[in-house]
Design an enzyme around this catalytic site. Structure first.
Site, PDB file in Angstrom:
ATOM      1  N   GLU A 182       0.755  -1.041   0.406  1.00 53.40           N
ATOM      2  CA  GLU A 182       0.285   0.466   0.126  1.00 53.40           C
ATOM      3  C   GLU A 182       0.930   1.609  -0.014  1.00 53.40           C
ATOM      4  OE1 GLU A 182      -4.153   1.962   2.283  1.00 53.40           O
ATOM      5  OE2 GLU A 182      -3.195   0.283   2.975  1.00 53.40           O
ATOM      6  N   HIS A 219      -5.754   5.825  -1.886  1.00 51.24           N
ATOM      7  CA  HIS A 219      -5.581   7.448  -1.568  1.00 51.24           C
ATOM      8  C   HIS A 219      -5.128   8.587  -2.829  1.00 51.24           C
ATOM      9  CE1 HIS A 219      -4.268   6.263   2.631  1.00 51.24           C
ATOM     10  NE2 HIS A 219      -3.950   4.696   1.907  1.00 51.24           N
ATOM     11  N   HIS A 262     -10.342   0.264  -0.523  1.00 46.96           N
ATOM     12  CA  HIS A 262     -10.517   0.858   1.207  1.00 46.96           C
ATOM     13  C   HIS A 262     -12.015   1.360   0.686  1.00 46.96           C
ATOM     14  CE1 HIS A 262      -7.654   3.366   1.761  1.00 46.96           C
ATOM     15  NE2 HIS A 262      -6.550   2.975   2.372  1.00 46.96           N
ATOM     16  N   ASP A 298      -8.458  -3.869   6.617  1.00 54.67           N
ATOM     17  CA  ASP A 298      -7.607  -2.432   7.114  1.00 54.67           C
ATOM     18  C   ASP A 298      -6.933  -2.677   8.694  1.00 54.67           C
ATOM     19  OD1 ASP A 298      -6.434  -0.886   5.833  1.00 54.67           O
ATOM     20  OD2 ASP A 298      -7.785   1.312   6.359  1.00 54.67           O
TER      21      ASP A 298
END
Length: 400
Positions: A132, A197, A218, A280
């Site tokens: 990530e 992100h 997410h 997460d």
């Protein structure tokens, strides 16, 4: 000792239906039979489910830690302890996930994965690493360390991918310079590219999807929605996730990151075939509230665990969840009114398909790995079985 386990008097959740009062036979770590009645198997170890539910083990494709440990702690023991922690809550397979970091720390984590993967016998099995970052939009960094955020560098990511064959997915912001080429490179190496992100607009997300980014990391969290520039409105990645039917989404269904109305909306539009439930989770999962650390125990970000979630010290943003997989199911069923069988699919068959491991795990089908869990009406885990081995019991099951 018999290498066979029979679970009977069970409400079995298959990909197709609920079998009431059924039985399952496990032999040599595989599912040997699924039956609507009570199978007669001489000399098998028997587990009386007493009418509890039996389903495939949960598959968590985005998890950072648990039980007081983080995958980036720099130790093999952390990997093993996290796997054992999540197995107690029904997770039988997971994808260890990194955070933005120095390259050296990332390579050390990949080394630890390789070692832990070979000796992990008592916890959730590893199905590949999830990197990530560090290729993120600074404006959507969330709790990711800004010191390490940067644009994709071919020299760097080609070196990392050559270093380890255990990388299964990599999350990045597709609007960054070089990100489309990065997505194509990941696809050429058989690595799943995911959007994360990000401040991308719809058109950028669509191009990214066409170049390998088939999963939204997410969903909603650290992700662009409708924005306005020079009086004009632009759809974002959230809208792209809805409009691109083929795009998969993963959601932190802890009841905090996404409220019930949004969980219902995502399910209504995407359906259980395109949604993966993820924790997460950071190291605070399975631990009491209080001060904690996101990332490496020595150099990571100090956070506060309260109200069922991890927060930055100034409480301006969430810093990862402390959920376990059983909590995700309870949230979807009780707060989002999702049927049990559909909720189970989002925690088993769908993540297995997304990660390309559905030929081995994710459903109670003859020939697949015997990753099986037993739980009650409130999704309290009673027994966890991984590849035919009982790794967790809460003491309430009758075993003969």
């Amino acid at each position: 000792m018999s290498n066979q386990i029979k679970i009977y008097n069970a409400n079995i959740i298959t990909p197709f239906r609920l079998i009431k009062g059924g039985s399952i036979l496990i032999k040599d770590g595989k599912i040997e039979a699924v039956n609507a009645g009570n199978l007669e198997v001489p000399n098998a170890k028997e587990i009386n489910a007493n009418g509890a539910y039996v389903s495939p083990g949960f598959i968590d494709i985005h998890v950072h830690g648990g039980g007081g440990f983080d995958f980036m702690d720099g130790s093999v023991d952390a990997f093993l302890k996290i796997a054992e922690c999540h197995a107690k809550y029904g997770t039988t397979s997971l994808t260890p996930t990194t955070l933005t970091s120095e390259k050296e720390d990332l390579l050390k984590t990949l080394d630890d994965f390789e070692t832990a993967h070979k000796i992990n016998k008592n916890g959730a099995q590893f199905i590949g690493m999830h990197l990530e970052g560090p290729y993120f939009a600074m404006s959507q960094r969330g709790a990711q360390d800004p010191r390490f955020i940067r644009n994709p560098d071919p020299k760097e990511y080609e070196e990392v991918l050559a270093y380890s064959k255990s990388i299964a997915r990599w999350s990045a912001a597709p609007e960054l310079k070089g990100a489309i080429e990065f997505g194509r490179y990941l696809r050429s190496k058989g690595v799943l590219a995911a959007i994360a992100h990000t401040d991308a607009i719809y058109e950028e997300a669509l191009e990214a999807f066409e170049n390998g980014y088939t999963l939204a990391t997410h969903f909603y969290s650290s992700m662009s929605g409708v924005s306005r520039k020079n009086a004009h409105r632009f759809a974002g990645v959230i809208e792209a996730g809805y409009l691109i039917d083929e795009m998969d989404v993963e959601i932190i269904a802890d009841g905090v990151h996404l409220p019930a109305p949004l969980l219902k909306l995502i399910y209504k539009i995407k359906g259980s075939d395109k949604i993966a439930l993820i924790t997460d989770a950071m190291r605070g999962a399975g631990m009491p509230p209080g001060d904690s650390v996101l990332g490496n125990i020595n150099t990571g970000l100090k956070v506060i665990v309260e109200d069922g979630v991890a927060k930055l010290p100034d409480r301006s943003s969430f810093a990862g969840s402390v959920a376990t997989a059983d909590r995700l199911l309870r949230t979807m069923i009780k707060e989002a009114d999702i049927p049990l069988i559909e909720a189970i699919k989002m925690a088993t068959a769908t993540p297995a398909r997304i990660m390309g491991v559905d030929h081995k795990i994710g459903s109670l089908v003859v020939g697949k790995d015997a990753d099986v869990i037993i739980f009650d009406d409130n999704i309290n885990i009673q027994t966890t079985i991984i590849k035919g081995n009982i790794v967790y019991q809460n003491g309430e099951q009758e075993i003969n």
